[in-house]
Design an enzyme around this catalytic site. Structure first.
Site, PDB file in Angstrom:
ATOM      1  N   ARG A 181       0.879  -1.099   0.728  1.00  0.00           N
ATOM      2  CA  ARG A 181      -0.316   0.344   0.198  1.00  0.00           C
ATOM      3  C   ARG A 181       1.227   1.319  -0.189  1.00  0.00           C
ATOM      4  O   ARG A 181       2.295   1.525   0.551  1.00  0.00           O
ATOM      5  CB  ARG A 181      -1.046  -0.025   1.004  1.00  0.00           C
ATOM      6  CG  ARG A 181      -2.160  -1.148   1.357  1.00  0.00           C
ATOM      7  CD  ARG A 181      -3.175  -0.808   2.431  1.00  0.00           C
ATOM      8  NE  ARG A 181      -3.847  -2.096   2.773  1.00  0.00           N
ATOM      9  CZ  ARG A 181      -3.881  -3.010   3.393  1.00  0.00           C
ATOM     10  NH1 ARG A 181      -2.986  -3.554   4.172  1.00  0.00           N
ATOM     11  NH2 ARG A 181      -5.033  -4.232   2.933  1.00  0.00           N
ATOM     12  N   TYR A 213      -7.671   5.039  -5.829  1.00  0.00           N
ATOM     13  CA  TYR A 213      -8.996   5.887  -5.918  1.00  0.00           C
ATOM     14  C   TYR A 213      -8.129   6.899  -4.915  1.00  0.00           C
ATOM     15  O   TYR A 213      -7.514   6.966  -4.393  1.00  0.00           O
ATOM     16  CB  TYR A 213     -10.247   5.347  -5.142  1.00  0.00           C
ATOM     17  CG  TYR A 213      -9.544   4.606  -4.210  1.00  0.00           C
ATOM     18  CD1 TYR A 213     -10.415   5.421  -2.965  1.00  0.00           C
ATOM     19  CD2 TYR A 213      -9.363   3.125  -3.890  1.00  0.00           C
ATOM     20  CE1 TYR A 213      -9.815   5.288  -0.609  1.00  0.00           C
ATOM     21  CE2 TYR A 213      -9.710   2.610  -2.558  1.00  0.00           C
ATOM     22  CZ  TYR A 213      -9.285   3.779  -1.547  1.00  0.00           C
ATOM     23  OH  TYR A 213      -8.919   3.726   0.221  1.00  0.00           O
TER      24      TYR A 213
END
Length: 446
Positions: free
Chosen positions: A206, A239
């Site tokens: 991440r 996103y």
């Protein structure tokens, strides 16, 4: 800040775990004037700075529990794909992250599917917790409280014993202590396989990327909208978060080897590991990966899929959120269903409080017995209302990741077969997004 008052004859609830679900449930109970205390093992709120997104139905649950929860979400920079069904940007999109379909236009990626996103809103986890905590009265949260054991006292109270040697009492305990739940271990015992999560053989890297840098690679429109880039054995999801100033990027890789250390779900990783795994992928995907930091955290994805919990409560102890139904993140809905749990529990416990305050209390022994029966019945109802849906999510999340990672994406002959998966993904997604919140609340009253 609202001032809450309680009486000694009303139930007092202990929540173990200060993550998103535990804090939201605390706010929901306070709003219903249910006495509650939250115990968190860390020195402060510990959520990582990764992104999190909520469906429109999850946000409606928040609104019903306490409008302050929605206010907190907005203050921490939640951005929406769109709440307007007719908006062309209100979609989740899947694109080919592996194949190059146009030599003349090397940045072109083939669109595979798009599904109306039903108003997802995303933000940073740590910022959301910080904003939510501002609405909790002083003294409601106790930090440095790592749970050791739970006992039932002679006076029917539940006794929480902590590793620092301290103890506290409550009429009921709700475990919101996440995927490694100590409350779950207490309910089922150390020898039961459902007490512990299992490795899904998927890992995640991440990171947050500055929006201006992301636009250089993706272009403005693609960077500001939700996309999955799928391919053989991996997928990349991104996103916008923080009012569109940053792009949340997650790279998921399949991993056939065992996870080396079951005591931890995170290890050190590097960007070069991701680049090696995605060798031969589309240059746009590799360009986004190149924007990630050199050093990354490598997260093993665990869930309760192999050994689902047979029940979520026993007596006056209940599990909610990841403690009950830890899921891999491929639907992006684990926290959303945890919010649904919180609304269900806050509604049920409000009903318990109302029943007790309206009833003739009688003797103390009768009062304690009545309270215990009502609390146990509330938790049993929660189990009946929530277990099927939440366990389905655990299995469905695994399934959609397998569809994303099909080896057929790399085979021009078999690729059309892989593309048929999106009808199934659409059906599964709609089951999550278009949840009947009113129907759930009606079930709590029957």
């Amino acid at each position: 800040m609202t001032i809450y008052t309680f009486t000694s004859s009303e139930p007092h609830i202990a929540i173990v775990g200060g993550g998103i679900v535990g804090v939201i449930l605390t706010l929901g109970l306070l709003r219903q004037n249910v006495s509650v205390r939250l115990y968190e093992q860390s020195a402060g709120f510990r959520e990582i700075g990764a992104g999190i997104a909520f469906t429109a139905s999850a946000r409606r649950c928040m609104e019903l529990m306490d409008p302050a929860i929605i206010d907190a979400l907005r203050r921490c920079g939640a951005v929406s794909v769109s709440d307007k069904v007719a908006d062309e940007d209100d979609h989740l999109r899947w694109i080919d992250g592996y194949n190059q379909h146009s030599k003349a236009h090397p940045t072109y990626q083939k669109p595979l599917a798009e599904i109306c996103g039903s108003g997802f809103q995303g933000c940073r986890r740590d910022q959301l917790l910080e904003e939510l905590a501002k609405h909790i009265p002083s003294g409601t949260i106790m930090f440095h409280k790592r749970l050791d054991t739970i006992q039932q006292g002679k006076d029917h109270k539940m006794i929480l014993n902590f590793v620092d040697g301290s103890s506290n009492q409550a009429d009921a305990v709700i475990g919101c202590d996440g995927i490694k739940s100590r409350v779950r271990q207490h309910l089922f015992g150390d020898n039961h396989p459902a007490s512990f999560p299992q490795y899904t053989h998927k890992v995640a890297y991440r990171g947050l990327v500055p929006m201006d840098r992301a636009i250089e690679i993706l272009g403005t429109w693609k960077a500001h909208n939700f996309h999955h880039h799928v391919g053989p054995g991996a997928h990349l999801t991104h996103y916008p978060v923080a009012n569109h100033t940053a792009l949340n990027v997650v790279v998921f890789l399949s991993d056939e080897t065992p996870w080396p250390d079951s005591t931890t779900m995170v290890s050190k990783g590097t960007r070069s590991e991701v680049e090696k795994a995605l060798q031969g992928w589309h240059p746009t995907v590799l360009g986004i990966v190149n924007l990630l930091p050199d050093e990354l955290s490598k997260w093993a994805l665990f869930d309760q899929g192999e050994f689902p919990l047979p029940h979520y409560s026993k007596g006056r102890i209940c599990l909610a959120g990841d403690a009950a139904h830890a899921s891999s993140p491929h639907h992006g809905a684990g926290a959303c269903l945890g919010v649904e749990d919180a609304l269900c529990l806050s509604t049920l416990l409000s009903q318990v409080r109302t029943t007790l305050t309206q009833a003739d209390e009688g003797s103390k022994d009768k009062s304690e017995s009545s309270m215990g029966q009502l609390l146990e019945a509330a938790f049993e109802t929660f189990n009946l209302v929530r277990r099927t849906r939440t366990q389905w999510l655990v299995n469905s999340s695994r399934r959609v990741c397998d569809l994303y990672h099909q080896q057929e994406w790399a085979d021009p002959i078999r690729c059309p077969k892989a593309e048929t998966c999106f009808e199934e993904i659409r059906d599964r997604s709609y089951k999550i997004w278009h949840f009947d919140v009113d129907g759930m609340l009606e079930q709590t009253r029957t």
